[in-house]
Design a protein around this motif. Structure first.
Motif, short mmCIF file in Angstrom:
data_model
loop_
_atom_site.label_atom_id
_atom_site.label_comp_id
_atom_site.label_asym_id
_atom_site.label_seq_id
_atom_site.Cartn_x
_atom_site.Cartn_y
_atom_site.Cartn_z
N UNK A 41 -41.11 0.68 49.16
CA UNK A 41 -42.12 -0.09 49.90
C UNK A 41 -41.45 -0.91 51.01
N UNK A 42 -42.18 -1.07 52.11
CA UNK A 42 -41.71 -1.97 53.16
C UNK A 42 -41.95 -3.40 52.70
N UNK A 43 -41.44 -4.35 53.44
CA UNK A 43 -41.63 -5.75 53.09
C UNK A 43 -42.77 -6.33 53.91
N UNK A 44 -43.71 -6.97 53.23
CA UNK A 44 -44.94 -7.44 53.88
C UNK A 44 -44.64 -8.42 55.01
N UNK A 45 -43.56 -9.19 54.89
CA UNK A 45 -43.29 -10.22 55.90
C UNK A 45 -42.58 -9.68 57.13
N UNK A 46 -42.23 -8.42 57.13
CA UNK A 46 -41.47 -7.85 58.25
C UNK A 46 -42.36 -7.48 59.43
N UNK A 47 -41.85 -7.75 60.63
CA UNK A 47 -42.49 -7.25 61.84
C UNK A 47 -42.18 -5.77 61.97
N UNK A 48 -42.78 -5.09 62.94
CA UNK A 48 -42.51 -3.67 63.15
C UNK A 48 -41.02 -3.45 63.40
N UNK A 49 -40.42 -4.31 64.21
CA UNK A 49 -39.00 -4.18 64.49
C UNK A 49 -38.18 -4.35 63.21
N UNK A 50 -38.54 -5.34 62.41
CA UNK A 50 -37.82 -5.58 61.16
C UNK A 50 -38.00 -4.43 60.18
N UNK A 51 -39.18 -3.81 60.18
CA UNK A 51 -39.41 -2.66 59.31
C UNK A 51 -38.46 -1.52 59.64
N UNK A 52 -38.30 -1.27 60.95
CA UNK A 52 -37.39 -0.21 61.39
C UNK A 52 -35.96 -0.53 60.99
N UNK A 53 -35.55 -1.78 61.23
CA UNK A 53 -34.20 -2.20 60.86
C UNK A 53 -33.99 -2.08 59.36
N UNK A 54 -35.02 -2.40 58.60
CA UNK A 54 -34.93 -2.33 57.13
C UNK A 54 -34.72 -0.89 56.68
N UNK A 55 -35.46 0.06 57.30
CA UNK A 55 -35.29 1.46 56.92
C UNK A 55 -33.87 1.94 57.22
N UNK A 56 -33.34 1.55 58.37
CA UNK A 56 -31.98 1.97 58.70
C UNK A 56 -30.95 1.31 57.76
N UNK A 57 -31.24 0.10 57.32
CA UNK A 57 -30.31 -0.54 56.37
C UNK A 57 -30.34 0.20 55.03
N UNK A 58 -31.52 0.71 54.65
CA UNK A 58 -31.61 1.49 53.42
C UNK A 58 -30.86 2.82 53.56
N UNK A 59 -30.96 3.43 54.74
CA UNK A 59 -30.19 4.65 54.99
C UNK A 59 -28.70 4.38 54.79
N UNK A 60 -28.25 3.25 55.32
CA UNK A 60 -26.83 2.89 55.19
C UNK A 60 -26.47 2.64 53.73
N UNK A 61 -27.40 2.05 52.98
CA UNK A 61 -27.14 1.80 51.56
C UNK A 61 -26.94 3.11 50.81
N UNK A 62 -27.81 4.07 51.06
CA UNK A 62 -27.70 5.35 50.36
C UNK A 62 -26.42 6.06 50.76
N UNK A 63 -26.06 5.99 52.06
CA UNK A 63 -24.79 6.58 52.50
C UNK A 63 -23.62 5.96 51.74
N UNK A 64 -23.69 4.66 51.53
CA UNK A 64 -22.62 3.97 50.82
C UNK A 64 -22.59 4.39 49.35
N UNK A 65 -23.77 4.52 48.75
CA UNK A 65 -23.84 4.92 47.34
C UNK A 65 -23.30 6.33 47.11
N UNK A 66 -23.49 7.19 48.12
CA UNK A 66 -23.07 8.58 47.99
C UNK A 66 -21.76 8.86 48.73
N UNK A 67 -21.03 7.83 49.05
CA UNK A 67 -19.76 8.01 49.76
C UNK A 67 -18.85 8.92 48.96
N UNK A 68 -18.29 9.89 49.63
CA UNK A 68 -17.40 10.83 48.97
C UNK A 68 -18.11 12.03 48.39
#
Length: 496
Positions: A207-234
């Motif tokens: 789920x997105x975060x209710x308090x996020x603006x459209x810009x923040x929503x996009x940034x949040x999705x990219x931060x989640x992408x980075x999280x998954x990349x980190x979890x699957x490193x290697x």
């Protein structure tokens, strides 16, 4: 979508206090109605949807314990919060045993942030529902195009909440030892509400975060992408993220977007979680049925020219991104053309095996690597005659077991010959010793891991069956003319 709350309390003062002193709206709730005892509450929930029931324990007609038991039996998706005074706390304990998720003391209504308590209980309640097998099966069917069952639909409506929405991630790890579950690798993404498994794929609903603006929503999705990349490193994987989805009906399309974004990683030569928003223009311009012309290969007369043709084909397929069927058909066309130019007959059985093996390749690079191996086999066989069946069996055994410590005895036993005879026959047929041939296989596999993962040298060595990192470095330098570090530095950089 706000969560509807039913207040069940026979005392008019406490019903008023609960409505007045709790900031329901700021926590995403709204009062659906009131009831003065359990029987009236049951009638209410039978007539209209309710997500939360806050119920007193001591009431006439039907008390809170009886109501909790009935709701848990008939409406298991409803969150039950026990309301109690100090003197009836034994009732609360019984209610919690029967299925209530939390409790509120009447004396604390004006002091505590009751809305926060209920909101926290709601999140835990939804996380618990998300792990139920029936719900996961229904949602997976829906994502794949099936009809959405009512209870599952309600869960998704409440999870997405049109004011914020959410996104889907699709992750496919290509390591055969990886069993297709984030949980099994201790990689559960805390932000995800739901994790589904579909064959080799993991699907995460975040789920997105209710308090996020459209810009923040996009940034949040990219931060989640980075999280998954980190979890699957290697790891060796494909992964994609959908656009923001605000309605349940959009989820099947979001799933398709995430899968398409992940598949695009097969063409871009990188291990990265790709966002559909970044790649959709290129993906929608794919030439799914692209096929190279057969006459393009009429000049193939050596392994060098065949591999050069394969390189050109690969670049075209990276650019045009044909579907898996046409990727495989293009590679088979090249193999057939090379064999025909050499007057080497590919038997129906051999062709069927090639096709079957190619169908197992998920990533374009793997398909190209396999095609290169088949080209090498065709040229070797055409030059030296067909390999002895025992030698071919030994080579197949080495390719299947290179990742562990195998010895001459095992290989010869698989080829059904004694060690000495098999070793001499192998050298005669291939021009190489068994050790040399096995090392070549291992180093080719090592090169693939270096290009696609962030594994350390000793980890790569272990993956290809060489337990001594120093020995691995020596063999790598001998086979490639480069150190591992030099080879890494010469690899093309990932596109950003």
């Amino acid at each position: 979508m706000k969560k509807r709350v039913l207040i069940v309390e026979d005392d008019k003062f406490f019903r008023f206090a609960i409505k007045k002193f709790v900031d329901w709206e700021s926590h995403g709730f709204e009062i659906a109605g009131e009831a003065v005892h359990g029987a009236a509450a049951l009638e209410f929930v039978e007539s209209q949807p309710v997500e939360v029931v806050v119920t007193d324990m001591s009431m006439p007609v039907m008390n809170g314990i009886e109501l909790t038991a009935m709701l848990r039996e008939k409406h298991p998706d409803i969150l039950i919060i026990a309301l109690s005074a100090y003197d009836d706390f034994e009732f609360v304990k019984e209610s919690l045993k029967l299925g209530a998720s939390d409790y509120i003391l009447k004396q604390d209504i004006e002091k505590e942030d009751i809305g926060e308590i209920i909101s926290s209980s709601w999140n835990k309640h939804m996380a618990g529902l998300a792990k139920e097998g029936w719900l996961q099966e229904e949602i997976l069917k829906f994502l794949k195009g099936g009809k959405l069952e009512e209870r599952a639909g309600r869960f998704l409506d409440l999870s997405l909440d049109g004011s914020r929405g959410g996104c889907l991630f699709a992750v496919r790890n290509l390591d055969q030892e990886w069993k297709g579950s984030f949980g099994s690798k201790n990689c559960w993404l805390e932000e995800s509400l739901l994790e589904l498994h579909e064959k080799e794929w993991n699907i995460l609903l975040v789920p997105a975060k209710a308090e996020h603006s459209i810009k923040k929503q996009i940034e949040y999705r990219y931060s989640l992408c980075a999280r998954i990349e980190s979890l699957l490193k290697g790891e060796d994987y494909l992964a994609g993220c959908s656009s923001l989805c605000t309605e349940t009906a959009q989820l099947p399309e979001s799933y398709a977007q995430a899968r398409k974004a992940a598949v695009t990683g097969s063409f871009l030569q990188r291990t990265k979680v790709l966002s559909w928003d970044d790649i959709k223009d290129g993906y929608e311009g794919r030439t799914l049925d692209y096929m190279e012309k057969e006459e393009s290969y009429k000049d193939i007369c050596s392994l060098e020219t065949a591999l050069k043709a394969l390189g050109g084909l690969t670049e075209k397929m990276r650019d045009l991104m044909p579907d898996e069927e046409h990727q495989q058909r293009n590679c088979l066309l090249l193999l057939n053309a090379a064999a025909r130019n050499l007057n080497y007959p590919i038997s129906n059985l051999e062709f069927a095996r090639m096709k079957e093996h190619m169908a197992e390749m998920v990533r374009l690079d793997d398909l190209v690597r396999l095609t290169g191996e088949y080209l090498e086999q065709i040229f070797n066989k055409s030059r030296n005659g067909l390999l002895h069946s025992s030698v071919a069996a030994g080579i197949q055994f080495m390719r299947q077991n290179y990742g562990r410590d195998i010895c001459l005895h095992e290989i010869a036993e698989h080829a059904a010959l004694n060690e000495s005879y098999f070793s001499n026959l192998f050298n005669k047929e291939t021009g190489q010793s068994i050790t040399e041939y096995l090392n070549k296989i291992r180093i080719e596999k090592a090169k693939e891991l270096i290009a696609r993962t962030n594994l350390k040298n000793y980890e790569i060595a272990e993956r290809v069956g060489i337990m001594n990192a120093s020995y691995f470095s020596t063999i790598f330098k001998k086979e490639t003319g480069l150190t591992v570090q030099e080879y890494r530095q010469r690899l093309p950089k990932n596109l950003e």
